[in-house]
Design an enzyme around this catalytic site. Structure first.
Site, PDB file in Angstrom:
ATOM      1  CB  CYS A  19      -0.930   0.003   1.208  1.00 42.62           C
ATOM      2  SG  CYS A  19      -2.016  -1.455   1.254  1.00 42.62           S
ATOM      3  CE1 TYR A  21      -2.872   3.220   3.772  1.00 46.53           C
ATOM      4  CE2 TYR A  21      -3.545   4.038   1.625  1.00 46.53           C
ATOM      5  CZ  TYR A  21      -3.756   3.218   2.727  1.00 46.53           C
ATOM      6  OH  TYR A  21      -4.849   2.380   2.748  1.00 46.53           O
ATOM      7  CB  SER A 122      -7.717  -2.408   5.177  1.00 41.81           C
ATOM      8  OG  SER A 122      -7.242  -2.326   6.501  1.00 41.81           O
ATOM      9  CB  CYS A 255      -6.357   6.659  22.665  1.00 42.69           C
ATOM     10  SG  CYS A 255      -5.637   5.993  21.153  1.00 42.69           S
ATOM     11  CG  ASP A 277      -0.019  -0.025  15.500  1.00 45.22           C
ATOM     12  OD1 ASP A 277       1.015  -0.719  15.399  1.00 45.22           O
ATOM     13  OD2 ASP A 277      -0.886   0.034  14.613  1.00 45.22           O
TER      14      ASP A 277
END
Length: 369
Positions: A19, A21, A122, A255, A277
Site C-alpha cells: 500500500c 501510504y 481495510s 484514544c 502502534d
C-alpha cells in the site's frame, strides 16, 4: 478492576500486499531491526499468560500487522486455547483481527464466527480509488478480491467493520464513497487520517492529507451521516459516535478523541513491547514479554513518560471552545507550539466543528434525555 489492552503483530510488518501510504513500513525502516519474523508459539504463550494473569475485568487482544493472517490459522487456534487456559481471573476476553482481507478464506471465516472475533477489513473507497493505492505484491488490483472477502464474512455471519485511510483521494470523493458503502451494506465504518512519515515534515507526500482537506472531509461526511441519522438509517461511524458520547459527558473509547494516550501493550513478533502502534520504534521500547513481567514493563512506561507527554498541550488548545470534543487529537499528529503541543490538523478540526459543533452537542443532549 484493571482491563488489559494488547495489540499483537504475529507476522511483524510482513504483508502480502503493498500500500502506497503504509505507516508501519515507515516505522520499521526507522528501527535498528526492521522485521522480527514470525511469532513463535512460546512467545505467544508468554504474552497471553503474562497479560491474562494481570487482567481483572477485560482482556482485549487486537491482532494486526503487517498482515496477521500470514501467521496461519493454526497459530490463532493456539492463541484462543492459551486464552482459555490462562483465564484464571475469569475475565471477559475480546479478540479483534485487522486484515487487508487478501488471504481470508471460508476456514478463516468459520474460525472468526466460532470464536467471536471482530474483524476490521481495510478498504479504501470504490474499486477505482482502492486499486490506485492498495496493490498486490505484483502491483495488481486488489479490490475485487477484498470485496469477495467482505461477502464471505457476510455469508458466515462474521461481525466486521470497514477501515478506510483518509487520503486526498478519499476526501475528494467521500460522497461517492459513502453512497457506495451503503450499497454494499457496510454499516460499520472507521476513518483514520493518513499518517505522514514519522519525524518528517507534515504534508509532503502524495498521500498526505492537508488540514483544510481533512476538515472539509469531516464536514461533508458528517452532513451525509446526519441526514441519514434523521431518517433512522445511518451507519455507525466510530468518530462521530465518539463525539456524540463526549457531548453527552461520556469518555471516548478512542484514544485519539480522548486526547490522552491510554495504557496499551503493543507486542512485536519477538515479544518486544511498545506503548502505541504509532510508536513501535527503538526509542519507545518498554521490554519483552518473554523475559519481563508486566510490572517491569509498566515501570519503564513511567520512566518514558509516554502518557504524560500526551497531556502536554499548548494553552491555546486547552482554551479552545472545541477542546471538549477534540481533546487535542492523536499525539502522533502533534507539533511543538509556544507552550506545548498543537495538532497538525487543528485548522481542519476548526473547520469541522464550526459547521457541526451545535449539531453534535444537540445529539449529545438527546442521549441524556
Amino acid at each position: 478492576m484493571r482491563n488489559i489492552s494488547v495489540l499483537v503483530k504475529p507476522a511483524s510488518g510482513m504483508c502480502n500486499m503493498t500500500c502506497d501510504y503504509c505507516f508501519y513500513c515507515d516505522e520499521a525502516a526507522k528501527r535498528e531491526q526492521e522485521f522480527y519474523g514470525m511469532m513463535s508459539e512460546d512467545t505467544l504463550k508468554n504474552l497471553i499468560r503474562r497479560t491474562m494473569l494481570q487482567a481483572e475485568g477485560v482482556a482485549s487482544y487486537t491482532w494486526q500487522g503487517g498482515e496477521p493472517s500470514l501467521r496461519g490459522l493454526e497459530f490463532f487456534r493456539r492463541a484462543v486455547w492459551f486464552q482459555k487456559k490462562y483465564n484464571r481471573n475469569h475475565v471477559r476476553v475480546i479478540n479483534a483481527f485487522q486484515t487487508n482481507g487478501y488471504a481470508v478464506t471460508k476456514e478463516w471465516c468459520e474460525f472468526f464466527k466460532e470464536n467471536q472475533f471482530l474483524v476490521g477489513l481495510s478498504v479504501d473507497g470504490t474499486a477505482r480509488i482502492h486499486n490506485s493505492m492498495r496493490h498486490s505484491k505484483n502491483g495488481e488490483d486488489t479490490f475485487e478480491r477484498i470485496n469477495k472477502t467482505a461477502k464471505l464474512l457476510d455469508k458466515y455471519g462474521v461481525e466486521y467493520n470497514i477501515l478506510t485511510v483518509v487520503t486526498p483521494k478519499i476526501a475528494e470523493n467521500i460522497k461517492e464513497i459513502y453512497s457506495f458503502y451503503r450499497q454494499q451494506g457496510w454499516h460499520y465504518q472507521q476513518y483514520i487520517a493518513c499518517l505522514d512519515p514519522y519525524g518528517e515534515e507534515h504534508g509532503k507526500t502524495a498521500y498526505s492529507i492537508k488540514p483544510e482537506q481533512y476538515g472539509k472531509f469531516l464536514m461533508e461526511l458528517f452532513g451525509l451521516w446526519y441526514e441519514d441519522l434523521k431518517k433512522g438509517c445511518h451507519p455507525y461511524i466510530r468518530q462521530f459516535e465518539n463525539y456524540v458520547g463526549l457531548a453527552a459527558g461520556y469518555m471516548a473509547e478512542s484514544c485519539e478523541q480522548r486526547g490522552q494516550c491510554g495504557i496499551q501493550y503493543v507486542v512485536e513478533a519477538d515479544g518486544s513491547v511498545y506503548p502505541c502502534d504509532f510508536f513501535v520504534l527503538d526509542d519507545f521500547y518498554l521490554g519483552n514479554l518473554n523475559t519481563d513481567i508486566i510490572s517491569e514493563i509498566d515501570e519503564k512506561r513511567k520512566e518514558l513518560g509516554f502518557e504524560e507527554r500526551s497531556m502536554e498541550l499548548d494553552l491555546k488548545c486547552k482554551k479552545c471552545r472545541y477542546y471538549r470534543l477534540c481533546g487535542g487529537g492523536c499525539m502522533r499528529n502533534r507539533e511543538q507550539g509556544d507552550s506545548g503541543y498543537l495538532n497538525y490538523f487543528c485548522e481542519g478540526y476548526q473547520i469541522f466543528f464550526e459547521h457541526c459543533y451545535e449539531q453534535i452537542m444537540e445529539l449529545g443532549n438527546r442521549v441524556n434525555c
